[in-house]
Design a protein around this motif. Structure first.
Motif, PDB file in Angstrom:
ATOM      1  N   ALA A  24      -5.728 -37.119 -35.331  1.00 19.39           N
ATOM      2  CA  ALA A  24      -5.523 -35.673 -35.396  1.00 19.39           C
ATOM      3  C   ALA A  24      -4.052 -35.295 -35.234  1.00 19.39           C
ATOM      4  N   ASN A  25      -3.210 -36.307 -35.002  1.00 20.44           N
ATOM      5  CA  ASN A  25      -1.767 -36.091 -34.845  1.00 20.44           C
ATOM      6  C   ASN A  25      -1.482 -35.111 -33.704  1.00 20.44           C
ATOM      7  N   TYR A  26      -2.196 -35.296 -32.605  1.00 21.11           N
ATOM      8  CA  TYR A  26      -2.047 -34.396 -31.468  1.00 21.11           C
ATOM      9  C   TYR A  26      -0.674 -34.526 -30.832  1.00 21.11           C
ATOM     10  N   SER A  27      -0.026 -33.378 -30.632  1.00 15.14           N
ATOM     11  CA  SER A  27       1.272 -33.324 -29.962  1.00 15.14           C
ATOM     12  C   SER A  27       1.173 -32.352 -28.798  1.00 15.14           C
ATOM     13  N   PRO A  28       1.285 -32.830 -27.550  1.00 14.49           N
ATOM     14  CA  PRO A  28       1.165 -31.923 -26.398  1.00 14.49           C
ATOM     15  C   PRO A  28       2.228 -30.839 -26.366  1.00 14.49           C
ATOM     16  N   ASP A  31       0.644 -28.497 -29.745  1.00 11.68           N
ATOM     17  CA  ASP A  31      -0.761 -28.158 -29.954  1.00 11.68           C
ATOM     18  C   ASP A  31      -1.457 -27.793 -28.644  1.00 11.68           C
ATOM     19  N   ARG A  32      -2.548 -27.040 -28.766  1.00 13.39           N
ATOM     20  CA  ARG A  32      -3.424 -26.768 -27.637  1.00 13.39           C
ATOM     21  C   ARG A  32      -4.641 -27.678 -27.758  1.00 13.39           C
ATOM     22  N   LEU A  33      -4.833 -28.545 -26.775  1.00  9.51           N
ATOM     23  CA  LEU A  33      -5.973 -29.452 -26.761  1.00  9.51           C
ATOM     24  C   LEU A  33      -7.022 -28.896 -25.802  1.00  9.51           C
ATOM     25  N   VAL A  34      -8.253 -28.747 -26.297  1.00  7.52           N
ATOM     26  CA  VAL A  34      -9.361 -28.267 -25.474  1.00  7.52           C
ATOM     27  C   VAL A  34     -10.461 -29.325 -25.501  1.00  7.52           C
ATOM     28  N   LEU A  35     -10.828 -29.826 -24.318  1.00  7.82           N
ATOM     29  CA  LEU A  35     -11.857 -30.844 -24.190  1.00  7.82           C
ATOM     30  C   LEU A  35     -13.095 -30.205 -23.578  1.00  7.82           C
ATOM     31  N   ASP A  51      -9.207 -41.100 -16.553  1.00  4.91           N
ATOM     32  CA  ASP A  51      -7.767 -41.248 -16.291  1.00  4.91           C
ATOM     33  C   ASP A  51      -6.954 -40.580 -17.397  1.00  4.91           C
ATOM     34  N   LEU A  52      -7.346 -40.810 -18.646  1.00  4.19           N
ATOM     35  CA  LEU A  52      -6.620 -40.226 -19.775  1.00  4.19           C
ATOM     36  C   LEU A  52      -6.794 -38.709 -19.796  1.00  4.19           C
ATOM     37  N   VAL A  53      -7.998 -38.236 -19.517  1.00 10.51           N
ATOM     38  CA  VAL A  53      -8.252 -36.792 -19.499  1.00 10.51           C
ATOM     39  C   VAL A  53      -7.394 -36.109 -18.436  1.00 10.51           C
ATOM     40  N   MET A  54      -7.279 -36.722 -17.265  1.00  8.53           N
ATOM     41  CA  MET A  54      -6.440 -36.167 -16.205  1.00  8.53           C
ATOM     42  C   MET A  54      -4.980 -36.105 -16.649  1.00  8.53           C
ATOM     43  N   ALA A  61      -3.395 -29.896 -21.537  1.00  9.54           N
ATOM     44  CA  ALA A  61      -4.738 -29.776 -22.103  1.00  9.54           C
ATOM     45  C   ALA A  61      -5.635 -28.916 -21.222  1.00  9.54           C
ATOM     46  N   ILE A  62      -6.570 -28.211 -21.862  1.00  3.18           N
ATOM     47  CA  ILE A  62      -7.600 -27.455 -21.159  1.00  3.18           C
ATOM     48  C   ILE A  62      -8.841 -28.328 -21.081  1.00  3.18           C
TER      49      ILE A  62
END
Length: 236
Positions: A24-28, A31-35, A51-54, A61-62
């Motif tokens: 998805a080429n996510y760039s913090p 981009d806004r990431l919502v999990l 660990d990665l989510v934290m 990220a939200i």
């Protein structure tokens, strides 16, 4: 315009999660990431996923809670036989605890009924994850969208909806929602929404609902929805 990237129901599939963020080429920074919850259970690498989510949350990220994180939390807080076995035996919690390095013998409870005691599991990583889960929100809302794990009660405002509904509701929401805001959710595999066991694609309902749980841990795919373009990325 800032992109919003949405992912749900990772269920311990760490490698798929990493690959999907890359795809998805996510760039913090951009981009806004919502999990949308359900990071743990059933899959092999729940501890690594958390660990990665934290880490992602620390970078903006939200992160919302799912019913599986809630089950984990209840198992440790309530310390009853039902809560422990419901999570570990029925809902994939055993695989989660194995991912922290515990053995099958270590995660068995002792006794039955009122005499039941959950095992005393020593893990700094687990303690950190339980504290993290405790502070997760149930939904977020903006001008056009509501993001939530399972859905919302179609008859009352989302702000008045109880937590259990937001992380567990299914058909009443799927069939009864008539709101003007689009609700993006996970929880229910899209094969169920499509009524086709081999269709794991993102589900776009005619009543402003978008389901993104591709059932990855059940052999489907891990989906990502990008807004506002509604582009789709997935890892089989």
């Amino acid at each position: 315009m800032q992109k919003t990237i949405l992912i749900s129901d990772i269920h311990g599939e760490f490698k798929k999660f990493q690959d999907l963020l890359t795809l998805a080429n996510y760039s913090p920074d951009e981009d806004r990431l919502v999990l949308l919850g359900d990071y743990i259970d059933r899959g092999p690498d729940s501890a690594d996923v958390l660990d990665l989510v934290m880490n992602l949350q620390q970078n903006g990220a939200i992160v919302l809670i799912g019913n599986h994180e809630n089950l984990m939390q209840k198992a440790f807080i309530e310390q009853t036989e039902y809560a422990w076995k419901h999570w570990t035996e029925r809902c994939g919690g055993k695989e989660t605890l194995l991912s922290y390095g515990f053995t099958k013998e270590e995660i068995q409870g002792i006794g039955e009924g009122e005499q039941f005691t959950i095992p005393q599991l020593q893990s700094t990583q687990l303690d950190e994850h339980l504290a993290f889960i405790k502070n997760l929100h149930t939904y977020i809302e903006d001008d056009d969208y509501i993001f939530v794990h399972a859905g919302i009660d179609p008859h009352i405002p989302v702000s008045e909806t109880d937590k259990e509904t937001l992380i567990w509701i299914r058909e009443e929401f799927h069939n009864g929602y008539t709101g003007s805001k689009t609700v993006v959710f996970g929880h229910t595999p899209t094969s169920t929404l499509h009524q086709s066991e081999n269709n794991h694609d993102v589900y776009f309902g005619q009543n402003n609902i978008i389901g993104i749980d591709g059932g990855a841990v059940f052999g489907g795919q891990l989906n990502c929805l990008e807004l506002p373009s509604k582009s789709i990325y997935f890892i089989k």
